[in-house]
Scaffold this active site. Structure first.
Site, PDB file in Angstrom:
ATOM      1  N   CYS A 131      -5.858  18.771   6.249  1.00 56.33           N
ATOM      2  CA  CYS A 131      -7.062  17.936   6.316  1.00 56.33           C
ATOM      3  C   CYS A 131      -8.336  18.720   6.577  1.00 56.33           C
ATOM      4  O   CYS A 131      -9.436  18.170   6.453  1.00 56.33           O
ATOM      5  CB  CYS A 131      -6.884  16.850   7.375  1.00 56.33           C
ATOM      6  SG  CYS A 131      -5.513  15.739   6.997  1.00 56.33           S
ATOM      7  N   HIS A 273     -13.763  13.812   9.292  1.00 61.94           N
ATOM      8  CA  HIS A 273     -12.549  13.576   8.525  1.00 61.94           C
ATOM      9  C   HIS A 273     -12.054  12.162   8.844  1.00 61.94           C
ATOM     10  O   HIS A 273     -12.013  11.758   9.998  1.00 61.94           O
ATOM     11  CB  HIS A 273     -11.498  14.612   8.911  1.00 61.94           C
ATOM     12  CG  HIS A 273     -10.135  14.273   8.393  1.00 61.94           C
ATOM     13  ND1 HIS A 273      -9.883  14.009   7.068  1.00 61.94           N
ATOM     14  CD2 HIS A 273      -8.941  14.122   9.019  1.00 61.94           C
ATOM     15  CE1 HIS A 273      -8.605  13.719   6.904  1.00 61.94           C
ATOM     16  NE2 HIS A 273      -8.019  13.783   8.073  1.00 61.94           N
ATOM     17  N   ASN A 303      -6.484   7.725   4.847  1.00 66.73           N
ATOM     18  CA  ASN A 303      -6.660   9.150   5.107  1.00 66.73           C
ATOM     19  C   ASN A 303      -6.318   9.893   3.822  1.00 66.73           C
ATOM     20  O   ASN A 303      -5.168   9.909   3.401  1.00 66.73           O
ATOM     21  CB  ASN A 303      -5.734   9.577   6.260  1.00 66.73           C
ATOM     22  CG  ASN A 303      -5.860  11.053   6.600  1.00 66.73           C
ATOM     23  OD1 ASN A 303      -6.411  11.843   5.833  1.00 66.73           O
ATOM     24  ND2 ASN A 303      -5.336  11.434   7.760  1.00 66.73           N
TER      25      ASN A 303
END
Lengths: 351, 79
Positions: A131, A273, A303
């Site tokens: 990520c 994020h 996500n």
């Protein structure tokens, strides 16, 4: 002017102007999510979960899922094409794909993406930082441009997490979605709007088991036997990751704010994020950034790992972001890894 | 123990938006509607405020604030 060392210890001292003559300037932004949407209610039909539980715990309402046979490069090519169009250029001399879900474990996905976008001779490679991939990619691109290795970079964050999630694991399957976001970076001056930097990057390998796909790599292949079925899928220790994410994102964001000379009040948009709204709330509150200045789109896309930040940026750019506004980016992911960057928004139109 | 308890109350009131008058030493985290993520976030805040590491699983929703204040005291003294 006396020479100055760029040491990591002690306060940050920016290198002399001659070293930082070239900055990476954000020149184009594109995004793409596959058309099929899976809602929380859709998942609750086959998983022991509920829309209410998922929303309360994560803030996610739906995610986009790639069709059967669609791979990460397909999403990357589409987002890349749009970023090039946004920048008004036909190509870049370097293509970087940040992803956790390459088309194949070998080779990298970037050369294929570059060729399909008409940039057959470009330098092309993948970045594997889960990520944090897009932030690491931004830093690498800025380095390439500053060092004169590239004059322009097409950086793409692209994921098909749907291909690595266990259909029966409700702790991961509800969290992730597919998508891709891309930016074009060109060489320019340090003070220009769109110049990306300063940066902060870090890692903590003691947490390397907290976010992983155990099987398929050399660790599992070098030992005898066949991996357990669940080891072929993405696994995450949610509670521990939450704790690390809040601490590291906060510290990393603060480091960049210090280096940029920005107080919390100076930040126009915080683009974290998009993993979990509870993490974002906890980090924003520690940084003293009001919720109204936090960009949030995880409710609609989930996500999307390395694609998360460029997808959020594309949405914010279409709606709110204006020339000169101060934008703070922060990510945290498997590795463990993290990164932050600052930029003042340029005059671009996302596509 | 008192200082720790009152700091804990302030932390929960400010960080989690719970009115201070709803918090007593016997209030449980279940009473406060804390799920497991909220307990993890509390552990992060406790580490930041007191420098004390509360291990995952040590505090559950059925525990009271008094219990956590005590835990912080004990763990702090050890360190």
């Amino acid at each position: 002017m006396s020479a100055r060392k760029c040491a990591r210890q002690g306060p940050y001292v920016s290198p002399p102007e001659t070293v930082l003559a070239r900055a990476a300037i954000l020149a184009g932004l594109g995004s793409w999510v596959p058309p099929e949407i899976v809602t929380n209610d859709d998942l609750a039909r086959t998983l022991d979960t509920s829309d209410e539980w998922i929303r309360r715990r994560t803030g996610i309402r739906q995610r986009h899922i790639a069709d059967a046979g669609v791979a990460t490069s397909d999403l990357a090519v589409e987002a890349g094409r749009r970023a090039l169009k946004s920048a008004g250029v036909s190509g870049a001399d370097t293509v970087v794909v940040a992803t956790t879900t390459p088309d194949r474990p070998c080779p990298a996905t970037a050369p294929d993406v570059a060729t399909r976008l008409g940039m057959a001779d470009a330098a092309a490679f993948d970045i594997a930082a889960v990520c944090s991939g897009f932030l690491y990619g931004l830093a690498v691109s800025a380095g390439f441009i500053a060092a004169g290795i590239a004059d322009s970079v097409l950086l793409i964050g692209a994921e098909t997490y749907s291909t690595i999630l266990s259909p029966v694991d409700r702790t991961t399957r509800v969290l992730f979605g597919d998508g891709a976001g891309a930016v074009v970076l060109r060489a320019g001056a340090v003070g220009e709007p769109g110049a990306v930097g300063p940066f902060d990057l870090g890692s903590d390998g003691s947490g390397s088991d907290l976010i992983m796909i155990p099987a398929g790599g050399s660790r599992q292949r070098s030992a005898p036997g066949v991996p357990a079925d669940q080891d072929r899928y993405f696994q995450m220790d949610g509670g521990a990751v939450f704790r690390h994410a809040v601490a590291r994102m906060t510290a990393s964001a603060r480091a960049v704010m210090r280096r940029a000379g920005w107080a919390a009040d100076d930040i126009d948009f915080f683009v974290p994020h998009q993993a979990n709204v509870r993490i974002i709330d906890a980090v924003a509150s520690r940084l003293r950034i009001p919720q109204a200045r936090c960009v949030l789109n995880l409710d609609r896309v989930g996500n999307t790992a390395a694609a998360s930040i460029p997808l959020a940026l594309a949405e914010a750019a279409a709606a709110d972001l204006r020339l000169g506004q101060r934008v703070l980016l922060t990510a945290f992911g498997g590795g463990l890894s993290w990164g932050s960057a600052a930029l003042r928004w340029p005059d671009i139109t996302p596509y | 123990m008192d200082t720790v308890y009152y700091k804990l109350v302030a932390m929960i009131a400010n960080g989690f938006g719970v009115p201070e008058d709803q918090i007593t030493p016997e209030t449980t985290f279940e009473d406060l509607e804390f799920d497991s993520l909220a307990l993890v976030e509390l552990a992060v805040s406790v580490k930041e405020e007191f420098g004390v590491e509360i291990e995952e699983g040590t505090v559950t929703a059925q525990d009271t604030l008094a219990r956590v204040a005590e835990l912080i005291d004990i763990t702090g003294v050890k360190a």
